[in-house]
Design an enzyme around this catalytic site. Sequence first.
Site, PDB file in Angstrom:
ATOM      1  N   ASP A 114       0.819  -1.243   0.159  1.00  0.00           N
ATOM      2  CA  ASP A 114       0.058  -0.094   0.001  1.00  0.00           C
ATOM      3  C   ASP A 114       0.891   1.214  -0.030  1.00  0.00           C
ATOM      4  O   ASP A 114       1.982   1.258   0.819  1.00  0.00           O
ATOM      5  CB  ASP A 114      -0.823   0.103   1.279  1.00  0.00           C
ATOM      6  CG  ASP A 114      -1.993   0.921   1.218  1.00  0.00           C
ATOM      7  OD1 ASP A 114      -1.766   2.162   1.215  1.00  0.00           O
ATOM      8  OD2 ASP A 114      -3.484   0.517   1.265  1.00  0.00           O
ATOM      9  N   ILE A 115       0.575   2.318  -0.921  1.00  0.00           N
ATOM     10  CA  ILE A 115       1.195   3.356  -0.709  1.00  0.00           C
ATOM     11  C   ILE A 115       1.406   4.502   0.507  1.00  0.00           C
ATOM     12  O   ILE A 115       2.119   5.408   0.730  1.00  0.00           O
ATOM     13  CB  ILE A 115       1.095   4.096  -2.014  1.00  0.00           C
ATOM     14  CG1 ILE A 115      -0.274   4.610  -2.006  1.00  0.00           C
ATOM     15  CG2 ILE A 115       1.444   3.572  -3.451  1.00  0.00           C
ATOM     16  CD1 ILE A 115      -0.628   5.775  -3.145  1.00  0.00           C
ATOM     17  N   ASN A 158     -13.328  -3.412   2.635  1.00  0.00           N
ATOM     18  CA  ASN A 158     -14.338  -2.455   2.417  1.00  0.00           C
ATOM     19  C   ASN A 158     -15.299  -2.744   1.418  1.00  0.00           C
ATOM     20  O   ASN A 158     -14.909  -2.955   0.151  1.00  0.00           O
ATOM     21  CB  ASN A 158     -13.839  -1.169   2.629  1.00  0.00           C
ATOM     22  CG  ASN A 158     -12.935  -0.711   3.795  1.00  0.00           C
ATOM     23  OD1 ASN A 158     -13.340  -1.153   4.912  1.00  0.00           O
ATOM     24  ND2 ASN A 158     -11.750  -0.329   3.660  1.00  0.00           N
ATOM     25  N   GLU A 190     -12.952   3.107  -1.230  1.00  0.00           N
ATOM     26  CA  GLU A 190     -12.437   4.186  -2.074  1.00  0.00           C
ATOM     27  C   GLU A 190     -12.010   3.741  -3.476  1.00  0.00           C
ATOM     28  O   GLU A 190     -12.268   4.754  -4.456  1.00  0.00           O
ATOM     29  CB  GLU A 190     -11.198   4.789  -1.613  1.00  0.00           C
ATOM     30  CG  GLU A 190     -11.430   5.495  -0.264  1.00  0.00           C
ATOM     31  CD  GLU A 190     -10.468   6.283   0.394  1.00  0.00           C
ATOM     32  OE1 GLU A 190      -9.504   6.312   0.246  1.00  0.00           O
ATOM     33  OE2 GLU A 190     -10.725   7.348   1.366  1.00  0.00           O
ATOM     34  N   VAL A 191     -11.760   2.462  -3.869  1.00  0.00           N
ATOM     35  CA  VAL A 191     -11.474   2.144  -5.101  1.00  0.00           C
ATOM     36  C   VAL A 191     -12.391   1.056  -5.641  1.00  0.00           C
ATOM     37  O   VAL A 191     -12.675   0.228  -4.943  1.00  0.00           O
ATOM     38  CB  VAL A 191     -10.008   1.354  -5.293  1.00  0.00           C
ATOM     39  CG1 VAL A 191      -9.554   1.092  -6.584  1.00  0.00           C
ATOM     40  CG2 VAL A 191      -9.058   2.527  -4.661  1.00  0.00           C
ATOM     41  N   HIS A 237     -10.511  -5.400  -3.345  1.00  0.00           N
ATOM     42  CA  HIS A 237      -9.220  -5.413  -2.595  1.00  0.00           C
ATOM     43  C   HIS A 237      -9.334  -5.906  -1.156  1.00  0.00           C
ATOM     44  O   HIS A 237     -10.247  -5.488  -0.581  1.00  0.00           O
ATOM     45  CB  HIS A 237      -8.356  -4.230  -2.779  1.00  0.00           C
ATOM     46  CG  HIS A 237      -8.945  -2.865  -2.349  1.00  0.00           C
ATOM     47  ND1 HIS A 237     -10.150  -2.240  -2.851  1.00  0.00           N
ATOM     48  CD2 HIS A 237      -8.631  -2.161  -1.206  1.00  0.00           C
ATOM     49  CE1 HIS A 237     -10.380  -1.154  -2.314  1.00  0.00           C
ATOM     50  NE2 HIS A 237      -9.383  -1.066  -1.341  1.00  0.00           N
ATOM     51  N   HIS A 283      -7.052  -5.858   2.414  1.00  0.00           N
ATOM     52  CA  HIS A 283      -6.030  -5.075   3.004  1.00  0.00           C
ATOM     53  C   HIS A 283      -5.242  -6.256   3.820  1.00  0.00           C
ATOM     54  O   HIS A 283      -6.233  -6.917   4.629  1.00  0.00           O
ATOM     55  CB  HIS A 283      -6.196  -4.029   3.782  1.00  0.00           C
ATOM     56  CG  HIS A 283      -7.004  -2.652   3.112  1.00  0.00           C
ATOM     57  ND1 HIS A 283      -6.049  -1.737   2.914  1.00  0.00           N
ATOM     58  CD2 HIS A 283      -7.942  -2.503   2.523  1.00  0.00           C
ATOM     59  CE1 HIS A 283      -6.796  -0.863   2.113  1.00  0.00           C
ATOM     60  NE2 HIS A 283      -8.196  -1.230   1.885  1.00  0.00           N
TER      61      HIS A 283
END
Length: 125
Positions: free
Chosen positions: A39-40, A97, A105-106, A110, A112
Amino acid sequence: MPIDATRPYDDQNIFAKILRGEIPSKRVYEDEWAVAFHDIAPAAPIHILVIPTGPYVSWDDFSSRGSSEEITGFVRAVGVVARDLGLVAPGYRLLANVGIESGQEVPHLHVHLFGGKPLGPMLAR
């Protein structure tokens, strides 16, 4: 900004661009079912995102439209990443999520994967 996970897949999302190699990522795993990368903006010493290679908006979308092979391959990829990073014995957290109220948000599924320190309770009580 949180997204509506009931909307159609947008192939211009950042994770779709990462899958196509249009945006660089620090990958730790890749196979036909999943890609995992750092993750950035990490929220833990180890914070990896694992995404399916198919076009799925959310866990709900994936679980309803994904093939048995895709689902199995993705879930196994998450396990391989956790084991490869040495997270099984000390413990780790998975988070996916889904939708607006979760803060997704995306618009690409995904998961985490957090680890590398004691993570404490998930939500304040």
